[in-house]
Design a protein around this motif. Structure first.
Motif, PDB file in Angstrom:
ATOM      1  N   ALA A  58       6.939   7.522  -3.972  1.00 18.07           N
ATOM      2  CA  ALA A  58       7.067   7.743  -5.416  1.00 18.07           C
ATOM      3  C   ALA A  58       6.058   8.766  -5.915  1.00 18.07           C
ATOM      4  N   GLY A  59       5.149   9.210  -5.041  1.00 12.72           N
ATOM      5  CA  GLY A  59       4.139  10.175  -5.445  1.00 12.72           C
ATOM      6  C   GLY A  59       2.971   9.572  -6.199  1.00 12.72           C
ATOM      7  N   VAL A  60       2.863   8.250  -6.173  1.00 11.77           N
ATOM      8  CA  VAL A  60       1.768   7.578  -6.872  1.00 11.77           C
ATOM      9  C   VAL A  60       0.463   7.752  -6.102  1.00 11.77           C
ATOM     10  N   ILE A  61       0.549   7.727  -4.761  1.00 13.96           N
ATOM     11  CA  ILE A  61      -0.620   7.961  -3.908  1.00 13.96           C
ATOM     12  C   ILE A  61      -0.295   9.095  -2.949  1.00 13.96           C
ATOM     13  N   GLU A  62      -1.351   9.707  -2.418  1.00 16.26           N
ATOM     14  CA  GLU A  62      -1.158  10.755  -1.422  1.00 16.26           C
ATOM     15  C   GLU A  62      -2.197  10.596  -0.328  1.00 16.26           C
ATOM     16  N   ARG A  63      -1.884  11.138   0.828  1.00 11.25           N
ATOM     17  CA  ARG A  63      -2.787  11.060   1.991  1.00 11.25           C
ATOM     18  C   ARG A  63      -4.107  11.765   1.697  1.00 11.25           C
ATOM     19  N   ALA A  64      -5.176  11.182   2.203  1.00  9.41           N
ATOM     20  CA  ALA A  64      -6.513  11.774   2.118  1.00  9.41           C
ATOM     21  C   ALA A  64      -7.173  11.507   3.467  1.00  9.41           C
ATOM     22  N   GLY A  65      -6.978  12.400   4.398  1.00  5.04           N
ATOM     23  CA  GLY A  65      -7.513  12.179   5.739  1.00  5.04           C
ATOM     24  C   GLY A  65      -6.528  11.424   6.598  1.00  5.04           C
ATOM     25  N   GLU A  66      -6.989  11.009   7.766  1.00  6.41           N
ATOM     26  CA  GLU A  66      -6.103  10.372   8.745  1.00  6.41           C
ATOM     27  C   GLU A  66      -5.602   8.993   8.312  1.00  6.41           C
ATOM     28  N   ASP A  67      -6.499   8.127   7.852  1.00 10.19           N
ATOM     29  CA  ASP A  67      -6.051   6.792   7.450  1.00 10.19           C
ATOM     30  C   ASP A  67      -6.431   6.464   6.012  1.00 10.19           C
ATOM     31  N   GLY A  68      -6.754   7.495   5.230  1.00 13.57           N
ATOM     32  CA  GLY A  68      -7.140   7.283   3.846  1.00 13.57           C
ATOM     33  C   GLY A  68      -6.077   7.725   2.858  1.00 13.57           C
ATOM     34  N   TRP A  69      -6.271   7.322   1.620  1.00 18.34           N
ATOM     35  CA  TRP A  69      -5.352   7.630   0.525  1.00 18.34           C
ATOM     36  C   TRP A  69      -6.161   7.972  -0.713  1.00 18.34           C
ATOM     37  N   ARG A  70      -5.507   8.599  -1.687  1.00 21.58           N
ATOM     38  CA  ARG A  70      -6.098   8.790  -3.012  1.00 21.58           C
ATOM     39  C   ARG A  70      -4.987   8.619  -4.041  1.00 21.58           C
ATOM     40  N   LEU A  71      -5.384   8.215  -5.229  1.00 14.83           N
ATOM     41  CA  LEU A  71      -4.435   8.020  -6.317  1.00 14.83           C
ATOM     42  C   LEU A  71      -4.020   9.383  -6.870  1.00 14.83           C
ATOM     43  N   ALA A  72      -2.731   9.659  -6.898  1.00 18.89           N
ATOM     44  CA  ALA A  72      -2.219  10.938  -7.378  1.00 18.89           C
ATOM     45  C   ALA A  72      -1.610  10.826  -8.775  1.00 18.89           C
ATOM     46  N   ASP A  73      -1.117   9.619  -9.137  1.00 22.06           N
ATOM     47  CA  ASP A  73      -0.440   9.431 -10.423  1.00 22.06           C
ATOM     48  C   ASP A  73      -0.772   8.037 -10.943  1.00 22.06           C
ATOM     49  N   ASP A  74      -1.807   7.961 -11.771  1.00 21.50           N
ATOM     50  CA  ASP A  74      -2.220   6.672 -12.343  1.00 21.50           C
ATOM     51  C   ASP A  74      -1.202   6.286 -13.415  1.00 21.50           C
ATOM     52  N   ARG A  75      -0.505   5.192 -13.193  1.00 21.83           N
ATOM     53  CA  ARG A  75       0.560   4.771 -14.113  1.00 21.83           C
ATOM     54  C   ARG A  75       0.118   3.664 -15.053  1.00 21.83           C
ATOM     55  N   GLY A  76      -1.192   3.520 -15.231  1.00 24.53           N
ATOM     56  CA  GLY A  76      -1.684   2.547 -16.208  1.00 24.53           C
ATOM     57  C   GLY A  76      -2.035   1.209 -15.600  1.00 24.53           C
ATOM     58  N   HIS A  77      -2.297   0.263 -16.464  1.00 20.88           N
ATOM     59  CA  HIS A  77      -2.816  -1.043 -16.063  1.00 20.88           C
ATOM     60  C   HIS A  77      -1.869  -1.832 -15.152  1.00 20.88           C
ATOM     61  N   HIS A  78      -0.602  -1.863 -15.486  1.00 25.35           N
ATOM     62  CA  HIS A  78       0.346  -2.698 -14.740  1.00 25.35           C
ATOM     63  C   HIS A  78       0.756  -2.029 -13.428  1.00 25.35           C
ATOM     64  N   ALA A  79       0.741  -2.813 -12.367  1.00 33.82           N
ATOM     65  CA  ALA A  79       1.103  -2.299 -11.043  1.00 33.82           C
ATOM     66  C   ALA A  79       2.535  -1.773 -11.062  1.00 33.82           C
ATOM     67  N   PRO A  80       2.761  -0.555 -10.558  1.00 34.02           N
ATOM     68  CA  PRO A  80       4.127  -0.036 -10.475  1.00 34.02           C
ATOM     69  C   PRO A  80       4.997  -0.956  -9.612  1.00 34.02           C
ATOM     70  N   ARG A  81       6.176  -1.274 -10.120  1.00 34.77           N
ATOM     71  CA  ARG A  81       7.128  -2.115  -9.381  1.00 34.77           C
ATOM     72  C   ARG A  81       8.123  -1.190  -8.707  1.00 34.77           C
ATOM     73  N   LEU A  82       7.892  -0.946  -7.412  1.00 33.29           N
ATOM     74  CA  LEU A  82       8.698   0.011  -6.663  1.00 33.29           C
ATOM     75  C   LEU A  82       9.201  -0.615  -5.372  1.00 33.29           C
ATOM     76  N   ASN A  83      10.371  -0.148  -4.900  1.00 34.60           N
ATOM     77  CA  ASN A  83      10.862  -0.578  -3.599  1.00 34.60           C
ATOM     78  C   ASN A  83      10.342   0.383  -2.528  1.00 34.60           C
ATOM     79  N   ARG A  84      10.727   0.187  -1.283  1.00 36.40           N
ATOM     80  CA  ARG A  84      10.216   1.031  -0.189  1.00 36.40           C
ATOM     81  C   ARG A  84      10.637   2.488  -0.295  1.00 36.40           C
ATOM     82  N   ALA A  85      11.685   2.761  -1.041  1.00 35.21           N
ATOM     83  CA  ALA A  85      12.106   4.145  -1.239  1.00 35.21           C
ATOM     84  C   ALA A  85      11.345   4.798  -2.397  1.00 35.21           C
ATOM     85  N   GLY A  86      10.457   4.033  -3.037  1.00 33.13           N
ATOM     86  CA  GLY A  86       9.700   4.563  -4.162  1.00 33.13           C
ATOM     87  C   GLY A  86      10.458   4.526  -5.477  1.00 33.13           C
TER      88      GLY A  86
END
Length: 190
Positions: A58-86
């Protein structure tokens, strides 16, 4: 006795889930791993990895290094409700919309709830709204303001137990689990 799916908890069992993981992601927005999220949220690694697999397409997070991540799209307080396809998950959205409408309206009928809760993505029918109102009434969340007159008008209700923002859930065993309080309510109790 009925068999339960392996690994599935009853709805009344508290657990660490996506909201706690999301809060940990937002705190570590610049860089995180599944291990750092586990430490921060208390969630198990599999739950975290499953959620990351939903956020990434969904583009909410993106890779940062080999096993790391970073937040790419902060969607606010409530956790995004997404399926495996994003893609957004709409299951349960009707109940969320009905509960939100009940909390906003002073008095309402099932027809009002249906109209105020339906969106282009989520349709809430009058029978669904009537059923949800009936269960909430039997469990002490609603009070009848005006009785129904068959063929003339629906009952009018008022919310009297506004326990919080999360909608009370009707369980298969015909009881209400309230995720705001962690309590289970049976029909007939007040």
């Amino acid at each position: 006795m009925t068999a339960r799916k392996a690994g599935r908890r009853p709805a009344s069992t508290p657990s660490v889930g996506r909201q706690e993981i999301w809060e940990a992601i937002r705190l570590q927005a610049g860089g995180f791993t599944a291990a750092s999220l586990s430490t921060a949220s208390g969630a198990n690694r599999k739950t975290i990895e499953d959620y990351l697999r939903c956020l990434h397409p969904a583009g909410v997070i993106e890779r940062a290094g080999e096993d790391g991540w970073r937040l790419a799209d902060d969607r606010g307080h409530h956790a995004p409700r997404l399926n495996r396809a994003g893609k957004p998950v709409v299951q349960g959205a009707g109940t969320e919309n009905m509960w939100r409408s009940m909390r906003m309206l002073a008095t309402f009928s099932p027809r009002d709830i249906s109209a105020h809760s339906s969106t282009p993505e989520v349709q809430v029918t009058e029978p669904t709204a009537k059923s949800y109102c009936g269960m909430l009434l039997r469990c002490g969340y609603l009070r009848v303001i005006r009785k129904a007159s068959p063929g003339v008008r629906q009952a009018t209700y008022r919310l009297i137990r506004n326990s919080g923002p999360k909608p009370p859930q009707v369980q298969r065993v015909k009881r209400i689990y309230d995720p705001n309080t962690g309590e289970v309510h049976m029909p007939g109790e007040r």
